[in-house]
Design a protein around this motif. Structure first.
Motif, PDB file in Angstrom:
ATOM      1  N   ASN A 147     -17.088  19.644 -10.860  1.00  0.00           N
ATOM      2  CA  ASN A 147     -18.476  19.436 -11.279  1.00  0.00           C
ATOM      3  C   ASN A 147     -19.300  19.012 -10.067  1.00  0.00           C
ATOM      4  N   LEU A 148     -20.024  19.960  -9.496  1.00  0.00           N
ATOM      5  CA  LEU A 148     -20.760  19.698  -8.262  1.00  0.00           C
ATOM      6  C   LEU A 148     -22.007  18.837  -8.481  1.00  0.00           C
ATOM      7  N   LYS A 149     -22.311  18.537  -9.742  1.00  0.00           N
ATOM      8  CA  LYS A 149     -23.463  17.681 -10.037  1.00  0.00           C
ATOM      9  C   LYS A 149     -23.086  16.209 -10.045  1.00  0.00           C
ATOM     10  N   HIS A 150     -21.785  15.924  -9.902  1.00  0.00           N
ATOM     11  CA  HIS A 150     -21.324  14.538  -9.914  1.00  0.00           C
ATOM     12  C   HIS A 150     -21.010  14.042  -8.513  1.00  0.00           C
TER      13      HIS A 150
ATOM     14  N   LEU B  40      -9.814  14.439 -15.129  1.00  0.00           N
ATOM     15  CA  LEU B  40      -9.345  15.827 -15.031  1.00  0.00           C
ATOM     16  C   LEU B  40      -8.939  16.285 -16.423  1.00  0.00           C
ATOM     17  N   MET B  41      -9.620  17.309 -16.927  1.00  0.00           N
ATOM     18  CA  MET B  41      -9.308  17.869 -18.245  1.00  0.00           C
ATOM     19  C   MET B  41      -8.461  19.129 -18.102  1.00  0.00           C
ATOM     20  N   THR B  42      -7.575  19.338 -19.077  1.00  0.00           N
ATOM     21  CA  THR B  42      -6.860  20.605 -19.180  1.00  0.00           C
ATOM     22  C   THR B  42      -6.414  20.769 -20.629  1.00  0.00           C
TER      23      THR B  42
ATOM     24  N   ASN C 186     -20.248  16.112 -19.033  1.00  0.00           N
ATOM     25  CA  ASN C 186     -19.482  14.865 -18.973  1.00  0.00           C
ATOM     26  C   ASN C 186     -18.051  15.139 -18.519  1.00  0.00           C
ATOM     27  N   TRP C 187     -17.912  15.603 -17.287  1.00  0.00           N
ATOM     28  CA  TRP C 187     -16.592  15.920 -16.749  1.00  0.00           C
ATOM     29  C   TRP C 187     -16.655  15.940 -15.231  1.00  0.00           C
ATOM     30  N   ASP C 188     -15.483  15.795 -14.614  1.00  0.00           N
ATOM     31  CA  ASP C 188     -15.380  15.888 -13.150  1.00  0.00           C
ATOM     32  C   ASP C 188     -14.576  17.107 -12.728  1.00  0.00           C
TER      33      ASP C 188
ATOM     34  N   ARG D  93     -17.439  18.890 -23.755  1.00  0.00           N
ATOM     35  CA  ARG D  93     -17.618  18.022 -22.581  1.00  0.00           C
ATOM     36  C   ARG D  93     -18.282  18.786 -21.442  1.00  0.00           C
ATOM     37  N   ARG D  94     -17.856  20.008 -21.232  1.00  0.00           N
ATOM     38  CA  ARG D  94     -18.433  20.798 -20.142  1.00  0.00           C
ATOM     39  C   ARG D  94     -19.911  21.099 -20.414  1.00  0.00           C
ATOM     40  N   GLU D  95     -20.201  21.414 -21.663  1.00  0.00           N
ATOM     41  CA  GLU D  95     -21.590  21.726 -22.011  1.00  0.00           C
ATOM     42  C   GLU D  95     -22.498  20.518 -21.781  1.00  0.00           C
ATOM     43  N   LYS D  96     -21.984  19.329 -22.065  1.00  0.00           N
ATOM     44  CA  LYS D  96     -22.768  18.109 -21.885  1.00  0.00           C
ATOM     45  C   LYS D  96     -22.741  17.601 -20.447  1.00  0.00           C
TER      46      LYS D  96
END
Length: 550
Positions: free
Chosen positions: A304-307, A394-396, A439-441, A434-437
């Protein structure tokens, strides 16, 4: 008073008598009638399919029924909207595309026998004249036109790739497509599963999708929305020739361990991607065979390049140096895969051959993180800056067995570099939310890289600003310009050089960390014969030559 037998009891006695006759050698007429009765059964429960030993009952084996453990829940059979239904119908060989692909990803005829670029924006496709839909109607240019226009209307991703201006049925077996701009990979896009050709009878009078009426070796019979079991049967009129199986029952089994138990217990005849640590043990079981293949797919870590601090290229490079790709392949994937450099397999003709996988270098990672201002000021092993620790999530997901252990291994390796990573194995719906919001790295997933056999498909979707699969939000004007320029070039050599330049830039900037090339484990009973792995398919594709030999 006489006893009156119930109709149910009478029916049971008749069936038992017939079973005894079949076992002892009943007449061919009665045997034929029994087979017809079996072939008319509809699967209505996943537990019923699971209760059949060795992939089905004795009666089902006579009907040559393959029970298949699919790695995803089957929640749709809609082939138009670009969802899971498209892929399951491809895997089950219900649908087919105009253009196919060879093992080296060069194009070959599918439902179209040939194609020609008439001018910069005009293509002509010649269609097979012996193709019949599953409803008995003949496939002509009008039906192909109908399908493509439906897909373009419903699927914005496909529409953006095709860039169609008009589609014309010149005659019964000639289709002319005009594009809004030069589009050298139009034939390759028509290999994309979402463009599979279906009959207009797939829709009701209101234009709503009802069921997939395709052209493939297997045709749709039923889909139980409660149990999510899909049943397909042999297409006796397939243009490609004889079809080996009478029927397939496809059950969604998202958990790799459950898939392993299902094949071991005889609940399914065929499945894919059991836990890789179990492949050798399962292969040693009498009656089960495990085959390992390399597929056009990569394990990719989206960032997530916005974080903060992930927008810093030095942090991303440090992460890539901290990951031990070769160790992961050997000790986590059990060599079902290989360490990756760029997004394309080195065997692909268009891949940038000058790239090599990042090798683990903790000193280099330390140098980069320190330069970015991240140091361990309190000696707890985790870097910090301005009072904030370097902590990431980290989500998977678990359907692909390599992902959860890879996530854990990478978290441990990144911690050695001073980056605290918390891993979460989640359902796809939760991940999407989470990705849509935002809220992830980090997000670790496996991505197909050759649904369209050309580098433009992946490089555009992943790396161009606002690309449809550019989840990290990467934007580089130089990359945008190179991709747009390359898309206008018809000479393959020059085209590939431009795309190689794009690969080199993103290799340096690491907006997405390519970890490993995917390996696929096909697990099947020994009596499943004639299976041929298709390296261009989405995970796998059932082929018409398959049959059971019990």
């Amino acid at each position: 008073m006489k006893n009156k037998s119930s109709p149910l009891l009478i029916l049971l006695i008749i069936l038992l008598t017939c079973a005894i006759l079949v076992t002892s050698g009943c007449s061919s007429t009665k045997e034929s009638e029994a087979k017809e009765a079996i072939s008319g059964l509809e699967v209505t429960s996943g537990s019923e399919a699971a209760s059949q030993p060795e992939g089905g009952s004795e009666a089902d084996s006579e009907a040559s029924t393959l029970v298949l453990g699919e790695m995803w829940e089957i929640d749709s059979v809609d082939t138009i909207n670009g969802g899971a239904g498209t892929l399951i119908c491809e895997k089950a060989a219900v649908t087919e595309t105009l253009v196919g692909a060879n093992e080296d990803f060069s194009l070959k005829p599918g439902l179209a026998t040939s194609w020609e670029q008439l001018d910069e924006n005009t293509w002509e496709f010649r269609l097979r004249d012996n193709v019949v839909f599953h409803d008995g109607s003949r496939m002509t240019a009008e039906e192909v036109k109908f399908t493509l226009e439906k897909v373009i209307e419903a699927n914005s991703k496909v529409a953006s790739m095709l860039k169609v201006d008009t589609i014309e049925a010149v005659d019964n077996y000639t289709l002319k497509i005009k594009t809004t701009e030069i589009n050298p990979i139009l034939p390759g896009i028509l290999h994309y599963p979402d463009t599979a050709i279906i009959s207009p009878s797939s829709f009701d009078a209101a234009g709503e999708f009802v069921k997939p009426v395709g052209t493939g070796p297997y045709k749709f019979e039923s889909f139980d929305e409660r149990t999510r079991v899909l049943t397909v049967v042999k297409n006796e009129n397939w243009w490609g020739g004889e079809v080996g199986l009478d029927r397939m029952v496809l059950r969604g089994i998202p958990d790799p361990n459950t898939r392993a138990m299902a094949i071991e217990n005889g609940e399914v005849d065929f499945t894919v991607d059991v836990p890789y640590s179990e492949t050798d043990r399962i292969d040693a079981i009498d009656g089960i065979n495990v085959e390992k293949y390399r597929t056009p797919r990569v394990y990719k870590l989206d960032i997530n390049l916005k974080h903060e601090p992930l927008e810093d290229v030095r942090v991303r490079q440090a992460m890539s140096y901290a990951i031990d790709r070769y160790g992961i392949v050997e000790h986590v994937l059990y060599n079902v895969g290989e360490a990756a450099a760029g997004p394309f397999l080195p065997t692909m003709v268009w891949a940038n051959q000058s790239l090599s996988p990042y090798t683990r270098d903790l000193e280099k990672a330390d140098e980069l993180l320190t330069a970015a201002g991240w140091v361990d000021t309190d000696g707890d092993g985790i870097r910090d800056r301005d009072g904030k620790t370097l902590k990431l999530n980290l989500m998977t997901y678990s359907a692909r067995p390599g992902l959860p252990p890879m996530a854990e291994a990478m978290a441990a390796q990144l911690k050695e570099a001073g980056i605290d990573v918390e891993t979460e194995v989640m359902e796809m719906g939760s991940i999407d939310d989470r990705r849509e919001k935002g809220n992830w790295d980090l997000y670790l997933a496996a991505y197909n890289i050759a649904m369209v056999p050309d580098p433009e498909y992946i490089l555009t979707n992943w790396y161009i600003t606002d690309g449809p699969d550019n989840g990290p939000g990467y934007s580089n004007p130089e990359v945008d310009a190179l991709i747009k320029e390359a898309r206008q070039i018809t000479d393959l050599g020059e085209r590939y050089k431009k795309f190689n330049d794009v690969e080199a830039i993103v290799y340096e900037e690491q907006p997405m960390i390519i970890v490993a090339y995917y390996g696929c484990a096909i697990v099947k009973k020994d009596y499943v014969k004639g299976y041929v792995f298709d390296p261009t398919a989405h995970d796998y594709r059932i082929n018409a030559e398959m049959y059971l030999e019990k």
